[in-house]
Motif scaffolding. Sequence first.
Motif, PDB file in Angstrom:
ATOM      1  N   GLU A  51       0.915  -1.334  -0.038  1.00 35.73           N
ATOM      2  CA  GLU A  51       0.067   0.027   0.009  1.00 35.73           C
ATOM      3  C   GLU A  51       0.702   1.257  -0.028  1.00 35.73           C
ATOM      4  OE1 GLU A  51      -2.374  -0.848   3.548  1.00 35.73           O
ATOM      5  OE2 GLU A  51      -3.581  -2.157   2.739  1.00 35.73           O
ATOM      6  N   LEU A  52       1.997   1.410   0.841  1.00 38.23           N
ATOM      7  CA  LEU A  52       2.680   2.448   0.969  1.00 38.23           C
ATOM      8  C   LEU A  52       3.523   2.451  -0.570  1.00 38.23           C
ATOM      9  CD1 LEU A  52       4.580   1.751   4.267  1.00 38.23           C
ATOM     10  CD2 LEU A  52       2.830   3.373   3.813  1.00 38.23           C
ATOM     11  N   ILE A  53       3.939   1.562  -1.239  1.00 33.99           N
ATOM     12  CA  ILE A  53       4.587   1.678  -2.734  1.00 33.99           C
ATOM     13  C   ILE A  53       3.655   2.068  -3.536  1.00 33.99           C
ATOM     14  CG2 ILE A  53       5.555   0.095  -4.288  1.00 33.99           C
ATOM     15  CD1 ILE A  53       6.741  -1.580  -2.115  1.00 33.99           C
ATOM     16  N   ASP A  54       2.348   1.869  -3.425  1.00 30.75           N
ATOM     17  CA  ASP A  54       1.422   2.208  -4.601  1.00 30.75           C
ATOM     18  C   ASP A  54       1.368   3.938  -4.079  1.00 30.75           C
ATOM     19  OD1 ASP A  54       0.715  -0.139  -5.777  1.00 30.75           O
ATOM     20  OD2 ASP A  54      -1.095  -0.457  -4.234  1.00 30.75           O
ATOM     21  N   MET A  90      11.086  -1.803  -3.641  1.00 37.25           N
ATOM     22  CA  MET A  90      10.793  -0.206  -3.561  1.00 37.25           C
ATOM     23  C   MET A  90      10.210   0.066  -4.912  1.00 37.25           C
ATOM     24  SD  MET A  90      10.779   0.450  -0.626  1.00 37.25           S
ATOM     25  CE  MET A  90      10.493  -1.203  -0.058  1.00 37.25           C
ATOM     26  N   PHE A  91      10.778  -0.214  -6.055  1.00 38.58           N
ATOM     27  CA  PHE A  91      10.352   0.491  -7.165  1.00 38.58           C
ATOM     28  C   PHE A  91       9.859  -0.599  -8.296  1.00 38.58           C
ATOM     29  CE2 PHE A  91      13.895   2.430  -5.008  1.00 38.58           C
ATOM     30  CZ  PHE A  91      13.183   3.896  -4.953  1.00 38.58           C
ATOM     31  N   ASN A 249      11.622  -3.633   4.290  1.00 39.44           N
ATOM     32  CA  ASN A 249      11.278  -3.330   3.244  1.00 39.44           C
ATOM     33  C   ASN A 249      10.031  -2.115   3.773  1.00 39.44           C
ATOM     34  OD1 ASN A 249      12.608  -4.597   1.431  1.00 39.44           O
ATOM     35  ND2 ASN A 249      11.229  -6.124   0.979  1.00 39.44           N
ATOM     36  N   LEU A 250       9.395  -2.497   4.816  1.00 38.57           N
ATOM     37  CA  LEU A 250       8.329  -1.833   5.378  1.00 38.57           C
ATOM     38  C   LEU A 250       8.783  -0.352   5.723  1.00 38.57           C
ATOM     39  CD1 LEU A 250       5.353  -1.353   6.556  1.00 38.57           C
ATOM     40  CD2 LEU A 250       6.140  -2.599   8.511  1.00 38.57           C
ATOM     41  N   VAL A 251       9.920  -0.314   6.518  1.00 49.31           N
ATOM     42  CA  VAL A 251      10.466   0.668   7.034  1.00 49.31           C
ATOM     43  C   VAL A 251      11.090   1.780   6.076  1.00 49.31           C
ATOM     44  CG1 VAL A 251      12.720   1.685   8.389  1.00 49.31           C
ATOM     45  CG2 VAL A 251      11.297  -0.303   9.151  1.00 49.31           C
ATOM     46  N   ILE A 252      11.819   1.087   4.818  1.00 44.59           N
ATOM     47  CA  ILE A 252      12.383   1.923   3.661  1.00 44.59           C
ATOM     48  C   ILE A 252      11.088   2.595   3.127  1.00 44.59           C
ATOM     49  CG2 ILE A 252      13.700   1.975   1.975  1.00 44.59           C
ATOM     50  CD1 ILE A 252      15.388  -0.080   3.101  1.00 44.59           C
ATOM     51  N   ALA A 253      10.202   1.744   2.598  1.00 47.77           N
ATOM     52  CA  ALA A 253       8.862   2.469   2.255  1.00 47.77           C
ATOM     53  C   ALA A 253       8.268   3.494   2.793  1.00 47.77           C
ATOM     54  CB  ALA A 253       7.908   1.317   1.878  1.00 47.77           C
ATOM     55  N   SER A 254       8.179   3.441   4.264  1.00 52.03           N
ATOM     56  CA  SER A 254       7.913   4.497   5.023  1.00 52.03           C
ATOM     57  C   SER A 254       8.830   5.713   4.974  1.00 52.03           C
ATOM     58  CB  SER A 254       7.670   4.090   6.662  1.00 52.03           C
ATOM     59  OG  SER A 254       6.748   2.961   6.568  1.00 52.03           O
ATOM     60  N   LEU A 256      10.453   6.440   2.418  1.00 56.27           N
ATOM     61  CA  LEU A 256      10.446   7.167   1.082  1.00 56.27           C
ATOM     62  C   LEU A 256       9.311   7.855   0.845  1.00 56.27           C
ATOM     63  CD1 LEU A 256      12.098   7.625  -1.465  1.00 56.27           C
ATOM     64  CD2 LEU A 256      11.370   5.363  -2.345  1.00 56.27           C
ATOM     65  N   LEU A 257       8.108   7.375   1.550  1.00 53.30           N
ATOM     66  CA  LEU A 257       6.865   7.975   1.258  1.00 53.30           C
ATOM     67  C   LEU A 257       6.819   9.126   2.007  1.00 53.30           C
ATOM     68  CD1 LEU A 257       3.859   7.909   0.389  1.00 53.30           C
ATOM     69  CD2 LEU A 257       3.546   6.618   2.265  1.00 53.30           C
ATOM     70  N   GLU A 258       7.567   9.234   3.297  1.00 54.97           N
ATOM     71  CA  GLU A 258       7.408  10.521   4.255  1.00 54.97           C
ATOM     72  C   GLU A 258       8.233  11.584   3.216  1.00 54.97           C
ATOM     73  OE1 GLU A 258       8.668   9.955   8.352  1.00 54.97           O
ATOM     74  OE2 GLU A 258       7.265   8.404   8.489  1.00 54.97           O
ATOM     75  N   THR A 259       9.195  11.284   2.743  1.00 50.51           N
ATOM     76  CA  THR A 259      10.058  12.199   2.134  1.00 50.51           C
ATOM     77  C   THR A 259       9.506  12.818   0.842  1.00 50.51           C
ATOM     78  OG1 THR A 259      12.159  11.039   2.895  1.00 50.51           O
ATOM     79  CG2 THR A 259      12.281  12.537   0.668  1.00 50.51           C
ATOM     80  N   LEU A 260       8.895  11.922   0.091  1.00 49.08           N
ATOM     81  CA  LEU A 260       7.950  12.508  -0.904  1.00 49.08           C
ATOM     82  C   LEU A 260       6.772  13.216  -0.676  1.00 49.08           C
ATOM     83  CD1 LEU A 260       8.252   9.165  -3.136  1.00 49.08           C
ATOM     84  CD2 LEU A 260       9.539  11.324  -3.537  1.00 49.08           C
ATOM     85  N   GLU A 261       6.282  12.943   0.570  1.00 48.03           N
ATOM     86  CA  GLU A 261       4.983  13.725   0.949  1.00 48.03           C
ATOM     87  C   GLU A 261       5.260  14.934   1.436  1.00 48.03           C
ATOM     88  OE1 GLU A 261       1.745  10.357   2.319  1.00 48.03           O
ATOM     89  OE2 GLU A 261       3.229  11.093   3.728  1.00 48.03           O
ATOM     90  N   HIS A 262       6.454  15.107   1.693  1.00 48.89           N
ATOM     91  CA  HIS A 262       7.084  16.639   2.306  1.00 48.89           C
ATOM     92  C   HIS A 262       7.762  17.340   0.943  1.00 48.89           C
ATOM     93  CE1 HIS A 262       6.319  14.750   6.220  1.00 48.89           C
ATOM     94  NE2 HIS A 262       6.540  16.123   6.698  1.00 48.89           N
ATOM     95  N   MET A 263       7.714  16.943  -0.169  1.00 52.60           N
ATOM     96  CA  MET A 263       8.166  17.827  -1.187  1.00 52.60           C
ATOM     97  C   MET A 263       7.267  18.586  -1.928  1.00 52.60           C
ATOM     98  SD  MET A 263      11.103  14.812  -2.441  1.00 52.60           S
ATOM     99  CE  MET A 263      11.402  15.674  -4.106  1.00 52.60           C
ATOM    100  N   ASP A 264       5.985  18.745  -1.469  1.00 56.08           N
ATOM    101  CA  ASP A 264       5.074  19.626  -2.279  1.00 56.08           C
ATOM    102  C   ASP A 264       4.927  19.040  -3.850  1.00 56.08           C
ATOM    103  OD1 ASP A 264       3.006  21.698  -2.648  1.00 56.08           O
ATOM    104  OD2 ASP A 264       4.696  23.073  -3.077  1.00 56.08           O
TER     105      ASP A 264
END
Length: 280
Positions: A51-54, A90-91, A249-254, A256-264
């Motif tokens: 779900e995070l990767i989606d 991840m990809f 995988n769960l941690v790294i997906a988390s 990466l997602l948090e990083t992208l979410e903070h990039m506007d």
Amino acid sequence: MTHNARQRFRASSRLKLREADAGKAVFSSRTANPELTKAKAKALDIKRTGELIDRISALQDKLYAQHNKKVLLVLQGMDTAGKDGTVRAMFSRVNPMGVRAVAFKSPTDNELAHDYLWRVHQQVPVKGEIAIFNRSHYEDVLITRVQGMIEMEECQRRYAQIRDFERMLAETGTVIVKVFLHISKEEQRQRLQERLDDPDKQWKFNPADIEQRKKWAAYQRAYEDAIRETNLPHAPWYVVPANSKTHRNLVIASLLLETLEHMDLHYPPPHPDLSSFTVE
């Protein structure tokens, strides 16, 4: 939910790599619900990671379309730590047009004729891209130090040069995420043995890994120093327990997602004259 992974796994200024920490699974469904069986918890964690990767895929599409910002994901770790597996996990669902993986091997004669950052700078992400470094410029303060190829004075100079290099990348639009995949010595032993025992994995086995393993303690100290010396707000290090591939995988997906979410990230506006066009 990503559970504030960037805060929870950010490397400490007093980092100490402990064997016991490599096996921690703080994001596991079983940690929150101890009554779950291992199999059930693993299935839930795999589902959560998917779900995070989606969501990562949706944001990466915006990153590619916006064609402005850049992401550099650095993966470091001991042999068998899971760098290749992380890239695959991840990809697998991300648009390959906007993602590029780079594996840094032993430098060629031409690369050795330049400064050690020359080959790295050529591979940094372009606008709209996520670049993944499978090993990186950090090899030049890790294996070179442990193998006695450079003195500590030169190693300190390289820490400073790496800090400057990453600051320049950040100031020119690159968001940097550096991950150390933390496995224990026993976990590495098991994974190396699996490569030896499985004919389909024997191609991965390198006898040199056995010699490098004898220097485990020296590598741990080199990693601790490198991470502490280069762990800055614009280029943070995250230490991810990696004995469990599912939890890794769960941690790294988390992260990466948090990083992208903070990039506007958002899709660019349509061409101002678009309304004048029709498709007949």
